[in-house]
Design a protein around this motif. Structure first.
Motif: not given
Length: 150
Positions: A122-123, A138-143
């Motif tokens: 989380t950020s 490669g991280f996606g903001a999925s939640h």
């Protein structure tokens, strides 16, 4: 940066870790580098738990980065193990040098070694530059995340 070492944090690294945690607009509001007592107690708990990995990035003899990696077993996703990356900080003098990428790559590699099927983090919503950094890796903001202070 060929002399970069990523290793488990030691108690003697704690002042440098806390200083990095405090060195941003959010950290100045919630961290207290002048009182290490609560951090020491938390560090000792982390050190006892084999699923907690508080690490530091060291250049020469100087701590220049840190993160916490937590390994969590779970039932969801067909019993998948996941990791959570927390408290990523890079010393102000080293930001933009590629050190953050190396530290996150270490966390991903360690997650694979621990048989994780998912790496999450989380950020804070205000950290837009960090969001761009994580997306480039490669991280996606999925939640959508929620927190409650208790």
């Amino acid at each position: 940066m060929s002399d970069l070492e990523i290793r488990p944090a030691l108690l003697e690294d704690l002042p440098a870790i806390v200083a990095m945690l405090a060195d941003d607009p959010l950290g100045t509001q919630r961290e207290s580098p002048d009182d290490l007592i609560p951090y020491t107690a938390a560090f000792e708990q982390l050190a006892k738990d084999p699923r907690q990995h508080q690490v530091v990035a060291v250049l020469g003899n100087r701590v220049v980065g840190t993160l916490q990696l937590t390994i969590i077993a779970g039932l969801s996703r067909r019993g998948s193990t996941r990791s959570i990356i927390e408290g990523v900080r890079i010393h102000a003098d080293e930001r933009g040098s590629g050190l953050g990428t190396r530290l996150i790559e270490w966390a991903i590699d360690e997650s694979r070694r621990q048989n994780c099927q998912l790496v999450q983090l989380t950020s804070d919503a205000s950290r837009t530059e960090a969001h761009q950094f994580y997306e480039r890796l490669g991280f996606g903001a999925s939640h959508v995340g929620f927190k409650m202070s208790i």
